[in-house]
Design a protein around this motif. Structure first.
Motif, short mmCIF file in Angstrom:
data_model
loop_
_atom_site.label_atom_id
_atom_site.label_comp_id
_atom_site.label_asym_id
_atom_site.label_seq_id
_atom_site.Cartn_x
_atom_site.Cartn_y
_atom_site.Cartn_z
N ASP A 30 -39.40 -9.48 31.98
CA ASP A 30 -39.73 -10.82 31.50
C ASP A 30 -39.63 -10.91 29.98
O ASP A 30 -39.85 -11.96 29.42
N ALA A 31 -39.33 -9.79 29.33
CA ALA A 31 -39.19 -9.82 27.88
C ALA A 31 -37.89 -10.52 27.52
O ALA A 31 -37.01 -10.68 28.33
N GLY A 32 -37.78 -10.92 26.31
CA GLY A 32 -36.54 -11.54 25.84
C GLY A 32 -36.85 -12.82 25.10
O GLY A 32 -37.88 -13.44 25.30
N ASN A 33 -35.96 -13.16 24.19
CA ASN A 33 -36.11 -14.38 23.43
C ASN A 33 -35.62 -15.56 24.24
O ASN A 33 -34.60 -15.47 24.92
N VAL A 34 -36.31 -16.68 24.13
CA VAL A 34 -35.83 -17.89 24.79
C VAL A 34 -34.90 -18.58 23.82
O VAL A 34 -35.23 -18.79 22.66
N VAL A 35 -33.69 -18.89 24.29
CA VAL A 35 -32.71 -19.60 23.48
C VAL A 35 -32.26 -20.84 24.23
O VAL A 35 -32.47 -20.96 25.44
N TYR A 36 -31.64 -21.75 23.55
CA TYR A 36 -31.19 -23.00 24.15
C TYR A 36 -29.70 -23.17 23.91
O TYR A 36 -29.21 -22.90 22.82
N VAL A 37 -28.99 -23.62 24.95
CA VAL A 37 -27.56 -23.87 24.83
C VAL A 37 -27.33 -25.01 23.85
O VAL A 37 -26.42 -25.00 23.05
N GLU A 38 -28.19 -26.01 23.88
CA GLU A 38 -28.12 -27.13 22.95
C GLU A 38 -29.55 -27.55 22.64
O GLU A 38 -30.45 -27.31 23.44
N PRO A 39 -29.78 -28.17 21.50
CA PRO A 39 -31.15 -28.57 21.16
C PRO A 39 -31.77 -29.44 22.25
O PRO A 39 -31.15 -30.39 22.73
N GLY A 40 -32.96 -29.08 22.68
CA GLY A 40 -33.64 -29.83 23.74
C GLY A 40 -33.10 -29.54 25.13
O GLY A 40 -33.53 -30.14 26.10
N GLY A 41 -32.15 -28.63 25.23
CA GLY A 41 -31.53 -28.33 26.52
C GLY A 41 -32.37 -27.37 27.35
O GLY A 41 -33.51 -27.06 27.03
N VAL A 42 -31.78 -26.88 28.43
CA VAL A 42 -32.45 -25.96 29.34
C VAL A 42 -32.54 -24.58 28.68
O VAL A 42 -31.54 -24.09 28.15
N PRO A 43 -33.71 -23.95 28.70
CA PRO A 43 -33.82 -22.63 28.08
C PRO A 43 -33.17 -21.54 28.92
O PRO A 43 -33.13 -21.63 30.15
N ILE A 44 -32.64 -20.54 28.26
CA ILE A 44 -32.16 -19.32 28.92
C ILE A 44 -32.81 -18.14 28.21
O ILE A 44 -33.28 -18.27 27.09
N ARG A 45 -32.86 -17.01 28.87
CA ARG A 45 -33.42 -15.81 28.24
C ARG A 45 -32.28 -14.97 27.68
O ARG A 45 -31.30 -14.73 28.36
N GLN A 46 -32.45 -14.53 26.45
CA GLN A 46 -31.46 -13.67 25.81
C GLN A 46 -32.12 -12.33 25.55
O GLN A 46 -33.16 -12.25 24.92
N PHE A 47 -31.50 -11.27 26.04
CA PHE A 47 -32.04 -9.92 25.91
C PHE A 47 -31.30 -9.09 24.87
O PHE A 47 -31.50 -7.90 24.79
N GLY A 48 -30.43 -9.71 24.11
CA GLY A 48 -29.67 -9.00 23.09
C GLY A 48 -28.19 -9.05 23.40
O GLY A 48 -27.73 -9.92 24.14
N TYR A 49 -27.45 -8.11 22.82
CA TYR A 49 -26.00 -8.05 22.98
C TYR A 49 -25.57 -6.64 23.32
O TYR A 49 -26.18 -5.67 22.88
N THR A 50 -24.49 -6.53 24.07
CA THR A 50 -23.92 -5.22 24.38
C THR A 50 -23.14 -4.73 23.17
O THR A 50 -22.94 -5.45 22.19
N SER A 51 -22.62 -3.52 23.26
CA SER A 51 -21.81 -2.96 22.17
C SER A 51 -20.51 -3.74 21.98
O SER A 51 -19.89 -3.66 20.93
N ASN A 52 -20.11 -4.50 22.99
CA ASN A 52 -18.90 -5.33 22.89
C ASN A 52 -19.22 -6.76 22.48
O ASN A 52 -18.39 -7.65 22.64
N SER A 53 -20.44 -7.00 22.00
CA SER A 53 -20.91 -8.32 21.56
C SER A 53 -21.01 -9.32 22.71
O SER A 53 -20.84 -10.52 22.51
N TRP A 54 -21.30 -8.87 23.90
CA TRP A 54 -21.52 -9.76 25.05
C TRP A 54 -23.01 -10.04 25.14
O TRP A 54 -23.82 -9.13 25.07
N MET A 55 -23.36 -11.30 25.27
CA MET A 55 -24.77 -11.67 25.37
C MET A 55 -25.34 -11.18 26.70
O MET A 55 -24.73 -11.34 27.74
N ILE A 56 -26.53 -10.60 26.64
CA ILE A 56 -27.22 -10.14 27.85
C ILE A 56 -28.26 -11.19 28.21
O ILE A 56 -29.08 -11.58 27.38
#
Length: 131
Positions: A30-56
């Protein structure tokens, strides 16, 4: 236990990033930062990035980030169904979804009944439908 792990390009983000979902025997934490695709949009959880810069992120984010359709067509689709090329899809890389090639590349979209439809990009045939 079926674990959903995939890597997806995110066309909805200003800086398109692939998506990868972390999996452990108990699933993503359940850890991770909450980020938004657009301001006021639906939240998603971001757990960081892979070594290839892919969002987790976590599996429910596929339904938030992928191309989706609200209006039913009246046509039932399932494994083997052909999806016309005018249906918008997003790229995804499989990591450990059962029934898909490990490290295989696919495309997907979200159907009106909120299912994730995974296609073979060459034939545009449905290879898997995820709830």
């Amino acid at each position: 236990m079926i674990a959903l792990v995939s890597a997806v390009l995110l066309p909805a983000l200003a800086q398109a990033q692939p998506l990868q979902v972390p999996v452990s025997p108990s699933g993503p934490s359940d850890a991770g930062n909450v980020v938004y695709v657009e301001p006021g949009g639906v939240p998603i959880r971001q757990f960081g990035y892979t070594s290839n810069s892919w969002m987790i992120t976590d599996p429910p984010s596929l339904k938030v980030l992928g191309p989706s359709y609200e209006q039913p067509s009246g046509i039932r689709i399932g494994r083997g169904s052909y999806i016309p090329d005018w249906i918008d899809t997003a790229p995804v890389q499989n990591i450990s979804v059962g029934g898909l090639q490990p490290d295989g590349y696919y495309t997907y979209f979200i159907s009106p009944d909120r299912r994730t439809v995974v296609l073979d990009p060459a034939s545009r045939r449905v290879v898997r439908v995820l709830r």
